[in-house]
Structure formats: structure tokens, C-alpha cells
Design a protein around this motif. Structure first.
Motif, PDB file in Angstrom:
ATOM      1  N   HIS A  35      -6.143 156.361  48.188  1.00 16.35           N
ATOM      2  CA  HIS A  35      -5.088 156.703  49.134  1.00 16.35           C
ATOM      3  C   HIS A  35      -4.199 157.754  48.469  1.00 16.35           C
ATOM      4  N   ALA A  36      -4.138 158.960  49.063  1.00 14.73           N
ATOM      5  CA  ALA A  36      -3.324 160.039  48.484  1.00 14.73           C
ATOM      6  C   ALA A  36      -1.928 160.011  49.078  1.00 14.73           C
ATOM      7  N   LEU A  37      -0.925 160.242  48.228  1.00 15.84           N
ATOM      8  CA  LEU A  37       0.468 160.332  48.695  1.00 15.84           C
ATOM      9  C   LEU A  37       0.946 161.748  48.384  1.00 15.84           C
ATOM     10  N   PRO A  38       1.028 162.604  49.422  1.00 21.01           N
ATOM     11  CA  PRO A  38       1.269 164.026  49.160  1.00 21.01           C
ATOM     12  C   PRO A  38       2.744 164.398  49.040  1.00 21.01           C
ATOM     13  N   ILE A  39       3.100 165.002  47.913  1.00 19.64           N
ATOM     14  CA  ILE A  39       4.446 165.547  47.698  1.00 19.64           C
ATOM     15  C   ILE A  39       4.316 167.067  47.732  1.00 19.64           C
ATOM     16  N   VAL A  40       4.905 167.693  48.756  1.00 18.77           N
ATOM     17  CA  VAL A  40       4.729 169.137  48.936  1.00 18.77           C
ATOM     18  C   VAL A  40       5.691 169.898  48.012  1.00 18.77           C
ATOM     19  N   THR A  41       5.120 170.740  47.161  1.00 23.24           N
ATOM     20  CA  THR A  41       5.935 171.520  46.210  1.00 23.24           C
ATOM     21  C   THR A  41       6.189 172.941  46.696  1.00 23.24           C
ATOM     22  N   ALA A  42       5.293 173.446  47.554  1.00 17.32           N
ATOM     23  CA  ALA A  42       5.406 174.837  48.019  1.00 17.32           C
ATOM     24  C   ALA A  42       4.507 175.033  49.228  1.00 17.32           C
ATOM     25  N   MET A  43       4.765 176.137  49.925  1.00 17.08           N
ATOM     26  CA  MET A  43       3.872 176.545  51.010  1.00 17.08           C
ATOM     27  C   MET A  43       3.347 177.929  50.660  1.00 17.08           C
ATOM     28  N   THR A  44       2.096 178.183  50.941  1.00 17.61           N
ATOM     29  CA  THR A  44       1.536 179.496  50.617  1.00 17.61           C
ATOM     30  C   THR A  44       1.068 180.192  51.884  1.00 17.61           C
ATOM     31  N   ASP A  63      12.037 166.168  44.203  1.00 21.44           N
ATOM     32  CA  ASP A  63      12.459 164.962  43.478  1.00 21.44           C
ATOM     33  C   ASP A  63      12.651 163.787  44.444  1.00 21.44           C
ATOM     34  N   GLU A  64      13.366 164.063  45.550  1.00 21.31           N
ATOM     35  CA  GLU A  64      13.637 163.000  46.531  1.00 21.31           C
ATOM     36  C   GLU A  64      12.357 162.468  47.167  1.00 21.31           C
ATOM     37  N   GLN A  65      11.465 163.400  47.557  1.00 28.73           N
ATOM     38  CA  GLN A  65      10.197 162.976  48.171  1.00 28.73           C
ATOM     39  C   GLN A  65       9.477 161.986  47.265  1.00 28.73           C
ATOM     40  N   ALA A  66       9.390 162.351  45.974  1.00 31.93           N
ATOM     41  CA  ALA A  66       8.592 161.541  45.047  1.00 31.93           C
ATOM     42  C   ALA A  66       9.276 160.224  44.707  1.00 31.93           C
ATOM     43  N   ARG A  67      10.550 160.287  44.371  1.00 34.77           N
ATOM     44  CA  ARG A  67      11.229 159.063  43.918  1.00 34.77           C
ATOM     45  C   ARG A  67      11.348 158.021  45.036  1.00 34.77           C
ATOM     46  N   PHE A  68      11.520 158.500  46.270  1.00 31.65           N
ATOM     47  CA  PHE A  68      11.634 157.578  47.400  1.00 31.65           C
ATOM     48  C   PHE A  68      10.342 156.767  47.550  1.00 31.65           C
ATOM     49  N   ILE A  69       9.223 157.442  47.479  1.00 30.65           N
ATOM     50  CA  ILE A  69       7.943 156.751  47.686  1.00 30.65           C
ATOM     51  C   ILE A  69       7.563 155.921  46.452  1.00 30.65           C
ATOM     52  N   LEU A  70       7.965 156.378  45.272  1.00 37.54           N
ATOM     53  CA  LEU A  70       7.682 155.613  44.049  1.00 37.54           C
ATOM     54  C   LEU A  70       8.389 154.266  44.040  1.00 37.54           C
ATOM     55  N   GLU A  71       9.519 154.182  44.758  1.00 39.31           N
ATOM     56  CA  GLU A  71      10.238 152.901  44.872  1.00 39.31           C
ATOM     57  C   GLU A  71       9.497 151.928  45.773  1.00 39.31           C
ATOM     58  N   ASP A  72       8.692 152.464  46.678  1.00 34.24           N
ATOM     59  CA  ASP A  72       8.037 151.636  47.694  1.00 34.24           C
ATOM     60  C   ASP A  72       6.620 151.224  47.297  1.00 34.24           C
TER      61      ASP A  72
END
Ligand SMILES: Nc1ncnc2c1ncn2[C@@H]1O[C@H](COP(=O)(O)OP(=O)(O)OP(=O)(O)O)[C@@H](O)[C@H]1O
Ligand SMILES: Cc1ncc(CO)c(N)n1
Length: 289
Positions: A35-44, A63-72
């Protein structure tokens, strides 16, 4: 309830061709049962021939995208592709240091833009200083390995790959996998290193053509195998086999590179596609499925 599959947090950028970046990672991981959890760093902005431009996502938002999901959700592995900015790279390194038990698989991505503020040199040194120390495995092609191995341009060109790998390992990562696609050898030689030296080296038939997102396929397949609990040598065997299959089944939807088929197992073999009838369209017979 279905048991939760192994989870992989992915930091990467969107590629609208669907061939590289985040999409390549998600398809590869899903194919391998993760199961992939995608954190978008950029758009090309890119097509199958190359990158036109990109915009990094604000580092606080990464930072917010990642830390929020890491808590869950409990994460089994972290995979890092294109970071988009040195600020994003620093944020990812900080997260990695806060979660030292999650193995981090780094696929360094460079040369993403023209006229952007982000230079490859800044990225190489930030990667060496900030991210390699937190990486379990770095997978990269031989060109990038030489550049990550030394910041001296005179030394880069002739730096043996064994030496490049050892320099990267001295930065603090546990393993380095160097892909030999860009070397002038008849076969593609991929070599895995630890501080003790070569762990394993494999030769693969060199297939004609070039493949968009092959590096992401190999690195994500490594992340998937490791998240599934494989040891590093087994992960390398499985990841290479998967990548070779995906590349052997590649298709060419545009005018540039071919795209590895990460879902090769889901397609019917070409000869078994039923041709139920032939339609006459003008003078041209056309098969209809
Ligand atoms: N022409 C090829 N023939 C056989 N295997 C290949 C070929 N191209 C890529 N591969 C496989 O894919 C792996 C990763 O490819 P490569 O090193 O070219 O990635 P890359 O340069 O990072 O590419 P990209 O930037 O498109 O992701 C290789 O180590 C090899 O196993
Ligand atoms: C978004 C993205 N990440 C990585 C690569 C390198 O394959 C690419 N072309 N695009």
C-alpha cells in the motif's frame, strides 16, 4: 477484514506522462502487494522525451502531509524520489531522523529543470550531508553514483564505481545499489555494496531502447520487497526480476522513451487477444476486439 498490506510512504513528484515519479512508484508498489502513501514534493511539466519545468511544493506542506499520515498509519518503509528543493530534502531528512526504525530507500533524482533555482550541485551536497546518513539503501545509476561519490569534477569522470559506492557509504547509508545501464558493458551490471564491499552483482541482458522511470521501478521494487520483509540480497533479486519483466513488456505511448509496464501481469498475453471480427473501414481491414 483484509489484513493491511505492507505500507510504503513515498516522497516523489508527479509526472503527467504517467511513466516516472510518483505514478511509477505507486504502480510498482501496488503490483508487489504494498500500500503506497504518496507525499507530493513537486509537480513537473514533462512528456516521455524529457522534463520541461517543475514547481516544488512548499516544504512546510510536505512536512505536514507526511507527519499527519505518520501519526495515523504504521509505515514499513519510506521511498524517496524527486524532492524538488533543498528545503524539502531537509524536511524529509528531519522526518527520517524522527523515525529511525523505518528503512529509507533513496533514489536520488537530478537534472530536473532548466532555469530553476535548484542546481544539481546543491542537491548533491545536501543529499550527501542530510539524507545519506538516514538512508538504509541508496539506489542510483552509475552517473549519479560518481557525482554523489565526489564533488570534485576532475575526479568524477574516472571514479571507479566501487570507490563511488564506498564514498557514499562513508556518508552513513547502509547499502548502495548502483545500476550499470549507462556503462558501456554488453550486459547491464547492477551491484549492491555495503561497507564490507560488494554484496552481490547481477548481469542482465541489455534490452534495446531507453525506458522512462526504470530507476523508479527498481528503487520502488526494492522498497516493496524490503517492506514485505525480504532481506537485502533477496530484495535485490526480486526487484531486478520485476524491473526486467516491466521493461521487457514496455510500451511507447508517445514519441519519446518507452514506459515500463509495471502491470504486465494484469494484461492478457498479446497472442491471446481475441480478434472477433474484421471490420472494413474504407480499404483498410481493422481488427476489433
Ligand atoms: N536497456 C535496458 N536493458 C536491461 N535492463 C535495463 C535497461 N534499462 C534499464 N534497465 C534496468 O532498470 C534498472 C534501472 O535503470 P536505469 O539505471 O536506467 O535508471 P535511471 O537512469 O535512473 O532511469 P530513469 O531516470 O528513467 O528512472 C537497471 O539497473 C536495469 O536493471
Ligand atoms: C517526477 C519525476 N520523478 C523522477 C523522474 C526520473 O525518472 C522523472 N522523470 N520525473
Amino acid at each position: 477484514m483484509t489484513p493491511t498490506p505492507p505500507t510504503v510512504l513515498v516522497f516523489a513528484a508527479n509526472d503527467p506522462s504517467g511513466g516516472a515519479g510518483l505514478m511509477a512508484d505507486i504502480l510498482t508498489l501496488a503490483s508487489l502487494g504494498c500500500h503506497a502513501l504518496p507525499i507530493v514534493t513537486a509537480m513537473t511539466v514533462q512528456d516521455t522525451a524529457g522534463v520541461q519545468s517543475f514547481q516544488a511544493v512548499d516544504s512546510e506542506f510536505v512536512d505536514e502531509q507526511a507527519r499527519f499520515i505518520l501519526e495515523d498509519i504504521k509505515i514499513d518503509a519510506i521511498k524517496v524520489g524527486m524532492v524538488g528543493s533543498v528545503e524539502n530534502l531537509a524536511v524529509i531528512a528531519e522526518i527520517a531522523s524522527d523515525y529511525p526504525d523505518i528503512p529509507l530507500i533513496l533514489e536520488p533524482v537530478f537534472s530536473m529543470g532548466r532555469g530553476e533555482e535548484l542546481s544539481d550541485e546543491d542537491l548533491y551536497s545536501a543529499m550527501r550531508e542530510l539524507l545519506l546518513p538516514h538512508s538504509f539503501l541508496v539506489t542510483c545509476n552509475s552517473d549519479d553514483a560518481r557525482k554523489l561519490g565526489t564533488d570534485d569534477p576532475d575526479e568524477q569522470e574516472d571514479l571507479p564505481l566501487d570507490a563511488a559506492a564506498q564514498r557514499m557509504l562513508q556518508c552513513g547509508c547502509e547499502y548502495v545499489l548502483i545500476a550499470g545501464t549507462h556503462e558501456k558493458t554488453p550486459k547491464v551490471v547492477n551491484t549492491l555494496y555495503s561497507a564490507m564491499g560488494r554484496v552481490r552483482s547481477d548481469k542482465w541482458e541489455r534490452l534495446p531502447g531507453s525506458f522512462h522511470g526504470a530507476g523508479a521501478t527498481l528503487a520502488s521494487a526494492m522498497a516493496g520487497a524490503l517492506a514485505n520483509g525480504a532481506d537485502i540480497a533477496t530484495a535485490m533479486q526480486e526487484a531486478q526480476e520485476y524491473t526486467f519483466q516491466a521493461i521487457s513488456n514496455a510500451y511507447r505511448p508517445g514519441m519519446g522513451q518507452m514506459i515500463p509496464d509495471r502491470m504486465f501481469w494484469a494484461r492478457p498475453p498479446a497472442e491471446e487477444v481475441p480478434v472477433s471480427e474484421i471490420e472494413i473501414d474504407g480499404d483498410e481491414p481493422k481488427s476489433v476486439q
